[in-house]
Design an enzyme around this catalytic site. Structure first.
Site, short mmCIF file in Angstrom:
data_model
loop_
_atom_site.label_atom_id
_atom_site.label_comp_id
_atom_site.label_asym_id
_atom_site.label_seq_id
_atom_site.Cartn_x
_atom_site.Cartn_y
_atom_site.Cartn_z
N ASN A 208 -21.01 49.74 20.55
CA ASN A 208 -20.09 51.10 21.02
C ASN A 208 -20.56 50.49 22.80
O ASN A 208 -18.75 50.58 23.49
CB ASN A 208 -21.27 52.17 21.28
CG ASN A 208 -20.28 52.66 20.16
OD1 ASN A 208 -19.99 52.31 19.53
ND2 ASN A 208 -20.87 53.91 19.50
N PHE A 249 -8.44 48.26 20.93
CA PHE A 249 -9.68 48.23 21.44
C PHE A 249 -9.35 48.22 23.11
O PHE A 249 -9.68 47.70 24.67
CB PHE A 249 -10.79 48.10 21.82
CG PHE A 249 -11.47 49.30 20.67
CD1 PHE A 249 -12.23 50.50 21.53
CD2 PHE A 249 -11.37 48.97 19.65
CE1 PHE A 249 -12.85 51.36 21.03
CE2 PHE A 249 -12.45 50.24 18.93
CZ PHE A 249 -12.67 51.54 19.10
N CYS A 260 -19.43 59.70 21.54
CA CYS A 260 -20.35 59.20 20.92
C CYS A 260 -19.80 57.67 21.85
O CYS A 260 -21.56 57.64 23.14
CB CYS A 260 -19.91 58.56 19.66
SG CYS A 260 -20.72 58.10 18.37
N LYS A 320 -9.50 61.84 20.02
CA LYS A 320 -8.55 60.92 19.93
C LYS A 320 -8.19 61.49 18.37
O LYS A 320 -8.46 62.81 17.80
CB LYS A 320 -10.04 59.64 19.33
CG LYS A 320 -10.47 59.88 18.07
CD LYS A 320 -11.26 59.06 17.58
CE LYS A 320 -10.43 57.93 16.60
NZ LYS A 320 -11.57 57.26 15.95
N ARG A 327 -14.71 67.61 21.06
CA ARG A 327 -16.78 67.00 22.30
C ARG A 327 -16.04 66.32 22.66
O ARG A 327 -15.76 64.96 22.81
CB ARG A 327 -17.35 67.04 20.80
CG ARG A 327 -18.18 67.75 20.16
CD ARG A 327 -19.09 67.36 19.69
NE ARG A 327 -19.07 66.67 18.81
CZ ARG A 327 -19.90 66.03 17.44
NH1 ARG A 327 -21.10 66.33 17.59
NH2 ARG A 327 -19.18 65.20 16.84
#
Ligand code: NAD
Length: 437
Positions: A208, A249, A260, A320, A327
């Site tokens: 991540n 990305f 996350c 997204k 959140r």
């Protein structure tokens, strides 16, 4: 196989439904009685494409059931997955109290051998703590193995990510536990990487953090593009066509958010600090991410001069597209910032309105039923989430509804030349702004 999942949120519920879909008997456990009631009534408490059909099909086939009892879950399964929250604390470290509580609860009802699998994202060495805790509260001295099996699903495409994963990571100490886990995942026909527990735990935070780094990298490049008149989309294409780098990305925008990335990067920074090997690069990733939103807001201010009493439309509230999750959404932060500066903000999101309504940070916003309603009398339109729905709106009608045709596109959803032709002043990320005509 008989499997239980403790924690039926975005990860646990989708995992449970997908396990049932491939033929396992699944018991989903949650201590939120309202959630269990909703699920038992045939409804689904979260939005995730394809999830509702999957749940209905597998409940009907009696392969999927819901309960509030950890005891029932543990009794009915050979493998017990833990998918409870691991939220951040004020200093960025991970609050592991949910994991610790579940470990204690499992230990209290353990009578026979079980494989206990941590699917939540946890700091390296948590598996050791879980094993110690279960040993301490294991009244019947039942045998067990602890396994780390981090989850890599993305909200918005969680079902397909789970059904066709890039890889399954299994961190375990015992060969028997590895065999059991391989049986659970056999139907998915995905590559399996077996590691020790510490490595499996670390893989998740490292993965991540790397993805966030990639986003911050292109966002930093976008600032250079804006200063130099280059086009970040073309630059990203040019970088991404190199197979060593890859295009995913590398989308410049107003920064990453969600439940996350921000917490996992903060956690990895704290973990590395605690281990005495500070990871300064990740602090820069965080700084760039925050700066990206601030720069976007400054661009709005520079054009509108003052925000007080300005009518601003915002499209997108979720962190997204294709999710109802708001959140740690950058869109929510933006709306909150503009409200604080005295703007009148009208918002619309295809799936996130219900959850966003509950957030005190954007209490003063006006919630609209459609993108067009939000645009009425707007002096500027801000695009904060890249929902496909927004690309289907008739831009000529949007322009007619607005008082002044100015768009700030934080997700580079539109082609600047087209926007100029329709008659907009169009500002996007890392691309030269365009004027009507
Ligand atoms: P979530 O908040 O959506 O779901 C967690 C669920 O656990 C909630 O329904 C909560 O009621 C339940 N719960 C809490 N304590 C419990 C207990 N003692 N017994 C039974 N149920 C309990 O969280 P999530 O998004 O599913 O995340 C869970 C974990 O997975 C986190 O560690 C997260 O970092 C990780 N993760 C999340 C994603 C994602 O995209 N959401 C992806 C990969 C990994």
């Amino acid at each position: 196989m008989d499997v239980s999942i403790i924690g039926s949120g975005y990860v646990g519920l989708v995992t449970g439904a997908c396990f049932a879909e491939v033929g396992h008997n699944v018991t989903c456990v949650d201590n939120d009685s309202r959630k269990i009631e909703i699920l038992r009534a045939g409804k689904v408490p979260i939005f995730e494409p394809g999830l509702e059909e999957l749940i209905h099909r597998n409940v009907s086939a009696q392969r999927l059931r819901f309960t509030g009892s950890v005891k029932e879950g543990v009794e009915n399964s050979q493998v017990v997955f833990i998918a409870v929250p691991t939220p951040p604390q004020h200093d960025g470290s991970v609050d592991l109290s949910f994991i610790e509580k579940v470990a204690r609860e499992i230990a209290g009802v353990l009578t026979d051998y079980r494989v206990i699998v941590d699917k939540s994202t946890v700091p390296v060495k948590t598996g050791e703590k879980v094993a110690e805790s279960i040993k301490r509260y294991n009244r019947h001295r039942a045998k067990f193995d602890v396994v780390s099996n981090p989850e890599f699903l993305r909200e918005g495409c969680a079902v397909s990510d789970l059904m066709q994963p890039d890889r399954i990571v299994i961190g375990a100490q015992s060969e028997h536990a590895v065999d059991v886990m391989k049986k659970v995942y056999e139907p998915f026909m995905a590559p399996i990487l077996v590691t020790d527990i510490n490595s499996a735990e670390l893989i998740k935070h490292a993965a991540n953090s790397f993805l966030a780094l990639k986003i911050s990298y292109i966002n930093a490049v976008s600032a250079i593009c804006e200063a130099s008149g280059a086009d970040v989309e073309k630059v990203a294409d040019g970088i991404g066509m190199d197979r060593r780098i890859g295009r995913p990305f590398l989308n410049a925008g107003i920064g990453y958010g969600g439940s996350c990335f921000p917490k996992d990067i903060a956690a990895f920074i704290t973990i590395s600090d605690q281990l005495g090997v500070p990871f300064a690069l990740l602090k820069e990733v965080q700084r760039i991410n925050a700066a990206q939103k601030d720069r976007f807001l400054k661009g709005i201010r520079d054009t509108l001069w003052v925000l007080r009493e300005k009518q601003i439309a915002v499209w997108g509230l979720t962190f997204k597209p294709d999710t109802d999750d708001v959140r740690s959404s950058v869109a929510i932060d933006l709306v909150a910032d503009m409200l604080r500066e005295g703007a009148h903000v009208s918002v619309y999101d295809p799936k996130g309105m219900e959850r966003a309504c509950e957030l005190s940070a954007i209490k003063g916003a006006r919630f609209c039923q459609s993108p067009l309603e939000a645009a009425i009398n707007a002096e500027a339109l801000v695009i904060a989430t890249e929902w496909a729905e927004f690309t289907n709106v008739d831009l000529t009608v949007v322009k007619e509804k607005m008082t002044t045709p100015i768009i700030f596109d934080g997700r580079n959803l539109f082609d600047p030349a087209t926007m100029a032709k329709v008659g907009f002043h169009y500002h996007s990320i890392g691309r030269p702004p365009v004027k009507p005509g």
